[in-house]
Scaffold this active site. Structure first.
Site, PDB file in Angstrom:
ATOM      1  N   THR B 137       0.841  -1.748   0.157  1.00 27.90           N
ATOM      2  CA  THR B 137       0.150   0.312   0.056  1.00 27.90           C
ATOM      3  C   THR B 137       0.893   1.661   0.050  1.00 27.90           C
ATOM      4  OG1 THR B 137      -1.943  -1.060   1.123  1.00 27.90           O
ATOM      5  CG2 THR B 137      -1.561   1.319   1.332  1.00 27.90           C
ATOM      6  N   SER B 143      -6.564  -0.024  -2.201  1.00 26.42           N
ATOM      7  CA  SER B 143      -6.735  -0.908  -2.905  1.00 26.42           C
ATOM      8  C   SER B 143      -6.373  -1.086  -4.654  1.00 26.42           C
ATOM      9  CB  SER B 143      -8.105  -0.802  -2.740  1.00 26.42           C
ATOM     10  OG  SER B 143      -8.972  -1.279  -1.636  1.00 26.42           O
ATOM     11  N   GLY B 176       2.575  -2.166   8.534  1.00 24.43           N
ATOM     12  CA  GLY B 176       2.938  -2.577   9.636  1.00 24.43           C
ATOM     13  C   GLY B 176       4.342  -3.444  10.027  1.00 24.43           C
ATOM     14  N   ARG B 309     -25.938 -10.415  34.963  1.00 23.66           N
ATOM     15  CA  ARG B 309     -26.193  -9.202  35.045  1.00 23.66           C
ATOM     16  C   ARG B 309     -28.086  -9.045  34.944  1.00 23.66           C
ATOM     17  NH1 ARG B 309     -24.473  -4.157  37.178  1.00 23.66           N
ATOM     18  NH2 ARG B 309     -25.642  -2.151  36.446  1.00 23.66           N
ATOM     19  N   GLY B 399     -22.126   0.280  30.827  1.00 24.26           N
ATOM     20  CA  GLY B 399     -21.184   1.274  31.465  1.00 24.26           C
ATOM     21  C   GLY B 399     -19.839   0.062  31.548  1.00 24.26           C
ATOM     22  N   THR B 420     -11.107  -2.132   6.310  1.00 22.73           N
ATOM     23  CA  THR B 420     -10.293  -1.832   5.568  1.00 22.73           C
ATOM     24  C   THR B 420      -9.268  -2.579   4.822  1.00 22.73           C
ATOM     25  OG1 THR B 420     -10.851   0.402   6.149  1.00 22.73           O
ATOM     26  CG2 THR B 420      -8.505   0.160   4.993  1.00 22.73           C
ATOM     27  N   GLU B 422      -6.519  -5.325   3.635  1.00 22.21           N
ATOM     28  CA  GLU B 422      -6.465  -6.260   2.425  1.00 22.21           C
ATOM     29  C   GLU B 422      -7.018  -6.275   1.631  1.00 22.21           C
ATOM     30  OE1 GLU B 422      -4.267  -9.817   1.976  1.00 22.21           O
ATOM     31  OE2 GLU B 422      -3.058  -8.275   3.630  1.00 22.21           O
TER      32      GLU B 422
END
Lengths: 643, 643
Positions: B137, B143, B176, B309, B399, B420, B422
């Site tokens: 990229t 893309s 990365g 809960r 919360g 987004t 790959e």
């Protein structure tokens, strides 16, 4: 439609700015200040300190004072306070939350639930001399405030209340300010005097000494990192038989005499409880406003990026295509822009109503309750919108959208909890729906069986709208146009409003009947639970209708013809995309033919085509100054342009 | 249905674990290791270091080796590699991404695009002796890979390639590993030799010396903080005439001789390009798998929390109600659980197909292309599912869901970019849809006008399904049951599948015709853009149908009757909630009557009622070990119980 240019943007912005546009205009240049923006590289302790410094800057803006009465040193302009503080959402949502906690929640509790004897607290909190927090939610109970477990037991021997956390689940939790900064808390607790529980009341409880150490019996702890809002020091508080003076009860609606005798002007305990909570409506209104403001920032960034980013060749020209020229990209972003318009008008209207009630200009006995319902509904609509729109903006900006330097992920992370706080959205829609059902039931309660049938056939659709003026509005819109509503042109406002109103009426009416029928078989809870999805839809339909009305009223105030025409197209897109989302319902309940539903889908496409050339004008109208966008990818266009 | 208990959970988990269940079972106990979890309190540099340490632990698991051929020292089990690494998504998605970059993307590029002369690189990267990154990229193009701007110009004088970033937008971005750790990059660049551009090829370019300093001509920088994945060091790379040896071209599909002569076994440049990209399909498959795994973690946490809960009284009993006993809460979570089941089966099937292709067991010439289409489609389905399901889980935990200690916000933030990377999801659905349209066009291209009409009337609905076996499957399901499909019982699998397939066929067919009609008027781009929403729907419908088929096949393999019955109900919920989402379309296109659509809505309610008692069994079946959930609120039940 010719491209109307920047003058149109200015006119639309003035319309969207609403009754407090002067407050917004004054705030805008002030926001262009690096110090008011969050620094995502700080660790969370440093981030909290930075927000505290930001608050000291903001305290000079004269915004906080607007929220308080003149006799307390304020300027008595609650609408201006909510609107002005909302502008902080453009720079740093942590700052907005901390400001809201200090001046809105803590300040609002003391101002509205306290009396003359708490005046000094108000003065000190306004100037930030006293930092406070709002200790309502507990680990065990959030939305269900009546079930709070913290106790405040009156001891006549010393004329003190003993504040205590009796169980694990009674610790105060998620309390903004409790982890580090707050010196005092407005604590909601079950008042017990003479051995009798009197329900939830609010007490001022000192938390920390001047050095920031927990006072005896108080144990604070830190909620640590959250999904966002790193500058807000959310924490937990446990009380171990903490003694506070009798006078620390905020005693506007109820008091305890030195001998322990309980008194209140409001006899009905339930009414007293809801009156107490009702004074806090401003918080809910503010959350909705800030959520919508954050969405406006995200939409401004994503639309501007989509105007400059190019991807993939147009085979006809060999040129790469600007993202916003793709139909799918228009459909991703522009309906959210249209909803942002709608919600701006809705919020302005809501703030105006709140202002009238809270300044004593609206004395209608039902006004407060109607305000609460509307505030609950709009809070849901705006926080949902924020969640969806910001997510879409993030995705629509691809990899760049994921970098913190482009702000979208921070906006998403910071606003994410807005769907929960000041009332969980599911609980709030139910509150809205229950109000509608109650109003409906009040009308129909005394009818016999035959009466029911007649009623259902003739009057039902009008009941839910009573007081909202929607009938008059539809009539007025009808009078303005020509053809009748029932087979009318879908582009006509009266026809659109009728469709929204029909959906609401039908859902309310049928939910009521379903509840009634089941309740006889199964008991009220199971009946309610069984119809819960139906009831939630009724609440949502009501909110959508109110938002549309606000949009229509907002447009009517625009005098410039070109600007009004553009706003009208935006309103159409809001309507068509809302109808498109609900088209299955409309067809299934025979309010829309299949042909008309197809027309709706085509209509959305035509409208995004029509609005495409005006996209920049529209985001300029949203009123987020370009200098406060601060997304690196916008400043660095050549890098992101492609060939 | 009686509550089947844990044995059923075990059986279902084995089914969902799929063909590589042994790999999953081996991984599970290893994941119960604090060191493999992210520490959200680290700053991002420390977080990156921690992930590197985690990778060294993982390198001893024998997972990475599965991805490489035996002659390279691997164990040649690509399905096991993808499945095993996916399990890391249960602990720390930064670890999963970094591992994927090193062994999957960088390793995969060298393994699949390189030749014998790159064997040493493979050996070193497998053991982490050499850290690499995957530099595809650029800031200007993501893309649209064909438009990359980085150049690699061959210089025969020195027998080197000169790698260069000619424009601002040609810098490598979001890579990365590029910010800190990578010593080498697999760089995608336009190969130029003899003055002629030969399209995008991949080159090994050393980035840093042993001390981590940029090599001459290389300028790396840091993308800084992102929405999530703090442990991944995304960065940017600029090349200023960086010289690399000729041998650094990964030359499996094309080579440059010492004199600069270009050669390739694949004559067609477009086919060569797509063959190159096609080898990288594993990355896309892995992203989808990890997204779905993250969603399983979130669903496991949210469902367990909803089981403990309590909020609001049941007026009939005076007891507070467990969240999951509310209809609205069931409707929020259980359809996502059903989809998680569906996607697990779909992913297993996809990985199996990939394994057969990549180990040379499936030699069908169309298999690779079909695999790519399916991988693209399932990546979209799974990443979307993750985005939606995790968001819903966060909100459904109130919360508490917003606190980092409960993991949901981290799962959301980490997976957010999966939509987004790959390949952007919108681009990928279009890729799927274009494949469908191409297949359709191939069939109909040679017909004359009369032929078209006949074709449309009689055969069209079968074409799009050619090769998928859907007709046979429907027939088989029909044979098993009794009544015909068209007026059949909606609870019958054949009827359900027919509805999914009808939608797909209709959308593909009509999109093709719409494109054809418009293209003659406006040129292909405008025609395509005008029909884009239609085309995207066609792609989505195709994906939904493939997922349902995988679910059906997956259930068929379950032998235990009780477990199969439960899985059948889950499949029904997947089908009904998918039909409910699309009911407007079904009614508008006359594939469903209004009565049937109402039946669908009721059906969802009935199914969540029926599945409610089995909720825990279902999340146990999802296969996330309880010891890896590590959400504080689950360990601290008494605090969150309410009264």
């Amino acid at each position: 439609m010719a491209s109307p240019g920047n003058q149109t943007a200015d006119i639309l912005r003035a319309a969207l700015d609403g009754p407090w546009r002067d407050v917004r205009e004054q705030a805008r240049p002030r926001l262009d200040d690096e110090r008011l923006f969050g620094d995502p590289y700080l660790d969370y302790h440093a981030a909290r300190d930075r927000v505290l410094e930001q608050m000291r800057l903001v305290s000079k803006f004269g915004l906080a004072e607007r929220g308080f009465r003149r006799e307390h040193g304020g300027t008595a302009d609650p609408g201006g306070a909510v609107t002005g503080l909302e502008m902080l959402a453009y720079t740093d949502l942590s700052l907005w939350v901390k400001s809201g906690v200090q001046w809105g929640l803590f300040g609002g509790a003391v101002e509205n639930l306290g009396t003359e004897r708490h005046r000094d607290v108000v003065t000190r909190l306004m100037s930030l001399d006293l930092l406070g927090c709002f200790a309502m939610t507990e680990s065990g109970h959030g939305s269900d405030v009546a079930q709070l477990e913290t106790t405040a037991t009156y001891d006549p021997a010393t004329e003190e209340f003993v504040v205590h956390s009796p169980t694990e689940s009674s610790r105060k939790d998620y309390i903004g300010g409790a982890a580090e900064h707050a010196r005092m808390a407005a604590v909601f607790a079950q008042l017990i005097t003479d051995g009798e529980g009197r329900g939830v009341h609010c007490f001022l409880v000192p938390l920390r000494d001047a050095e920031g150490n927990d006072l005896p019996g108080v144990t604070t702890s830190d909620c640590g990192l959250k999904g966002g809002l790193p500058g807000v020091d959310n924490g937990r508080i446990r009380f171990d038989h903490v003694r506070i003076p009798r006078e620390n009860l905020l005693n506007r609606y109820a008091d305890v005499a030195p001998d322990g005798a309980y008194s209140s002007d409001i006899e009905n305990p339930s009414r007293r409880f809801f009156t107490t909570l009702g004074t806090l409506v401003r918080g809910r209104i503010s959350v909705g406003g800030a959520a919508a403001a954050a969405a406006r920032v995200a939409l401004s960034i994503a639309v501007r990026y989509a105007e400059q980013r190019r991807q993939f060749d147009d085979p006809d020209t060999g040129e790469e295509v600007v993202l916003l020229d793709y139909r799918s990209h228009q459909r991703r972003l522009l309906p959210h822009v249209a909803r942002a318009f709608a919600l701006s008008f809705a919020q302005n209207d809501l703030v105006r109503r709140m202002h009238l009630v809270q300044t004593g200009q609206d004395l209608d006995p039902g006004a407060q309750r109607a305000l609460e319902k509307r505030a609950a509904g709009f809070k849901v609509a705006q926080t949902r919108h924020a969640t969806r729109a910001i997510q879409e903006c993030r995705e629509a900006c691809g990899g760049a959208g994921y970098l913190t330097e482009n702000r979208l992920v921070t906006l998403k992370a910071d606003t994410d909890v807005f769907t929960t706080f000041e009332g969980d959205n599911v609980v709030l829609i139910q509150l809205v729906a229950k109000e509608l059902l109650t109003a409906y039931a009040d009308e129909v309660r005394d009818l016999d069986a035959l009466g029911w049938v007649r009623f259902a056939a003739t009057m039902a659709r009008d009941v839910a709208r009573e007081g909202s003026g929607v009938r008059q509005l539809i009539q007025r819109l009808r009078d303005r146009g020509g053809d009748s509503v029932d087979d009318g042109d879908l582009s006509r406002r009266a026809v659109q409003l009728q469709l929204f109103a029909d959906r609401e009426d039908y859902l309310v009416r049928t939910a009521a009947h379903r509840l009634q029928a089941r309740a006889e078989e199964t008991g009220p809870f199971e009946a309610f639970d069984n119809a819960q999805d139906h009831i939630l839809l009724a609440g949502e339909a009501h909110i959508e209708r109110l938002v549309l009305e606000a949009f229509i009223e907002g447009i009517a105030d625009i005098e410039d013809e070109q600007a009004r025409a553009l706003a009208d197209s935006v309103c159409d897109l809001y309507v068509y995309s809302s109808l498109e989302q609900n088209q299955a319902w409309y067809i299934m309940h025979r309010f829309m033919s299949v042909d008309r539903a197809k027309q709706v889908r085509r209509g959305v496409n035509e409208l995004v085509d029509r609005l495409r050339p005006h996209a920049l004008t529209l985001v300029e109208a949203l009123g987020v100054p370009e200098s406060t966008l601060r997304a690196a990818m916008l400043d660095d266009a050549s890098v992101h342009q492609g060939r």
